[in-house]
Design an enzyme around this catalytic site. Structure first.
Site, PDB file in Angstrom:
ATOM      1  N   LYS A  30      53.598   7.831  -2.284  1.00 28.83           N
ATOM      2  CA  LYS A  30      52.112   7.349  -2.559  1.00 28.83           C
ATOM      3  C   LYS A  30      51.552   7.363  -1.273  1.00 28.83           C
ATOM      4  O   LYS A  30      52.012   6.460  -0.413  1.00 28.83           O
ATOM      5  CB  LYS A  30      51.920   6.347  -3.381  1.00 28.83           C
ATOM      6  CG  LYS A  30      50.759   5.953  -3.845  1.00 28.83           C
ATOM      7  CD  LYS A  30      50.662   4.654  -4.864  1.00 28.83           C
ATOM      8  CE  LYS A  30      49.146   4.570  -5.454  1.00 28.83           C
ATOM      9  NZ  LYS A  30      48.187   4.639  -4.350  1.00 28.83           N
ATOM     10  N   ASP A  32      47.779   6.270   0.825  1.00 26.31           N
ATOM     11  CA  ASP A  32      46.415   5.609   0.734  1.00 26.31           C
ATOM     12  C   ASP A  32      45.508   6.139   1.277  1.00 26.31           C
ATOM     13  O   ASP A  32      45.162   6.036   2.569  1.00 26.31           O
ATOM     14  CB  ASP A  32      46.830   3.983   1.368  1.00 26.31           C
ATOM     15  CG  ASP A  32      45.776   3.142   0.771  1.00 26.31           C
ATOM     16  OD1 ASP A  32      44.916   3.392   0.126  1.00 26.31           O
ATOM     17  OD2 ASP A  32      45.616   1.948   1.251  1.00 26.31           O
ATOM     18  N   GLU A 177      53.210   2.743   0.956  1.00 30.85           N
ATOM     19  CA  GLU A 177      52.926   2.285  -0.250  1.00 30.85           C
ATOM     20  C   GLU A 177      53.479   2.178  -1.526  1.00 30.85           C
ATOM     21  O   GLU A 177      53.503   1.280  -2.430  1.00 30.85           O
ATOM     22  CB  GLU A 177      51.351   2.648  -0.447  1.00 30.85           C
ATOM     23  CG  GLU A 177      50.444   1.961  -1.495  1.00 30.85           C
ATOM     24  CD  GLU A 177      49.119   2.620  -1.551  1.00 30.85           C
ATOM     25  OE1 GLU A 177      48.430   2.241  -2.463  1.00 30.85           O
ATOM     26  OE2 GLU A 177      48.948   3.513  -0.962  1.00 30.85           O
TER      27      GLU A 177
END
Length: 322
Positions: A30, A32, A177
């Protein structure tokens, strides 16, 4: 070639799939960043649209060469624009200097040299003249990887099938993340927040001092809508952000009683934060919050209230680290 518009498919926040079904899921890192749907009509141009559908192409001139990457093959790609920090992690704070510049091409070009963007590609709902959205994730990923889209400003990171616990721990150890879990047989559902895609974030916790609050709206006007948080530094209190989620109705009522009892005319933060309408309190209430990351200025990103810490006093936090 006029390409059909695609609203990006969205992930649902949740937990890692259980071990019993782990092998049915793919796991991606993931990032950001800024979600982007990329339109390549095959004529050498590129069109970038944000999650809201806004044209953000001019904000990222460093991604313009992607228009020729597939020759005359048309495609619609899904991805995330990021800016990496010195350790190779996506840094949303740095990315913010690149966002919102679609109407300022000269500044966008200057910032592209100073803060280069990178496009992470992870799906392809259309390729050539054929829509791929109804195909399983595995087939779309095979099609995407066959395009060989790897360059200075874009890449197609690998995914792993199964081994979710190991992947989650690896991202935690690397300071990333979290993960996006995607069901291997899932179709691409434009504009849908689907349970077939699950985002799992790593959260950190911090012990904080409450220095003020903002009232809620309407019938909640006598209850906290948000708390102003601080960290003890050298005997003073530094503002590190606000939290407005994570508590139950009963916890909110408990907090309201404590805040009213600690009301103060003086701001306890140094320097005072610019928060219109803030109500100050004596800095004696300690709580614990969960959060995703910190900005370089030390502010908490995505904080959520976890619990009161009656076992701690503000003075206990002078030498503590989160």
């Amino acid at each position: 070639m006029d390409l059909p518009r695609f609203a990006p498919m969205l992930a649902t926040p949740g937990r890692l799939p259980s071990a019993a079904v782990d092998e049915r899921w793919a796991y991606e890192v993931k990032y950001d960043g800024q979600r982007t749907v990329v339109y390549l009509p095959g004529d050498g141009t590129v069109l970038l649209r944000s999650r809201s559908g806004a044209d953000i192409t001019a904000a990222y001139p460093d991604l313009a060469p992607l228009g020729t990457a597939l020759g005359n093959t048309a495609a619609v790609l899904d991805g995330e624009i990021v800016v990496f920090d010195d350790a190779g992690r996506s840094d949303f704070e740095r990315l913010q200097s690149r966002m919102g510049l679609a109407g300022a091409p000269a500044k966008a070009a200057r910032m592209a040299r100073l803060v280069p963007a990178h496009l992470i590609l992870f799906d392809v709902p259309l390729l050539g003249t054929g829509p791929l959205a109804s195909l399983p994730y595995t087939e779309r990923r095979t099609a995407l990887e066959s395009l060989g889209l790897t360059g200075t400003h874009w890449s197609t990171p690998a995914f792993i099938a199964g081994h979710g616990e190991r992947a989650l721990e690896a991202t935690r150890a690397a300071g990333l993340e979290g993960l996006i879990a995607k069901r291997l047989d899932s179709a691409y559902e434009p504009g849908v927040r689907s349970r077939a895609w699950i985002k799992i974030r790593h959260l950190r916790t911090a012990d904080v001092v409450v220095g003020g609050w903002l009232p809620g709206h309407g019938r909640l006007s006598d209850l906290p809508g948000a708390l102003l948080l601080g960290e003890r530094r050298g005997g003073g209190l530094r503002h590190i952000g606000n939290v407005g989620t994570g508590w139950s109705d009963s916890e909110r009522s408990t907090l309201a009683g404590l805040l009213h009892g600690a009301a103060s005319a003086d701001c306890p933060f140094t320097p005072p934060p610019a928060v219109p309408g803030a109500r100050w309190v004596l800095p004696r209430l300690v709580g614990e919050v969960a959060y995703a990351t910190r900005t370089r200025a030390g502010l908490l990103r995505h904080p959520s209230w976890h619990r009161l810490r009656p076992d701690l006093t503000p003075e206990d936090l002078d030498t503590r680290t989160s």
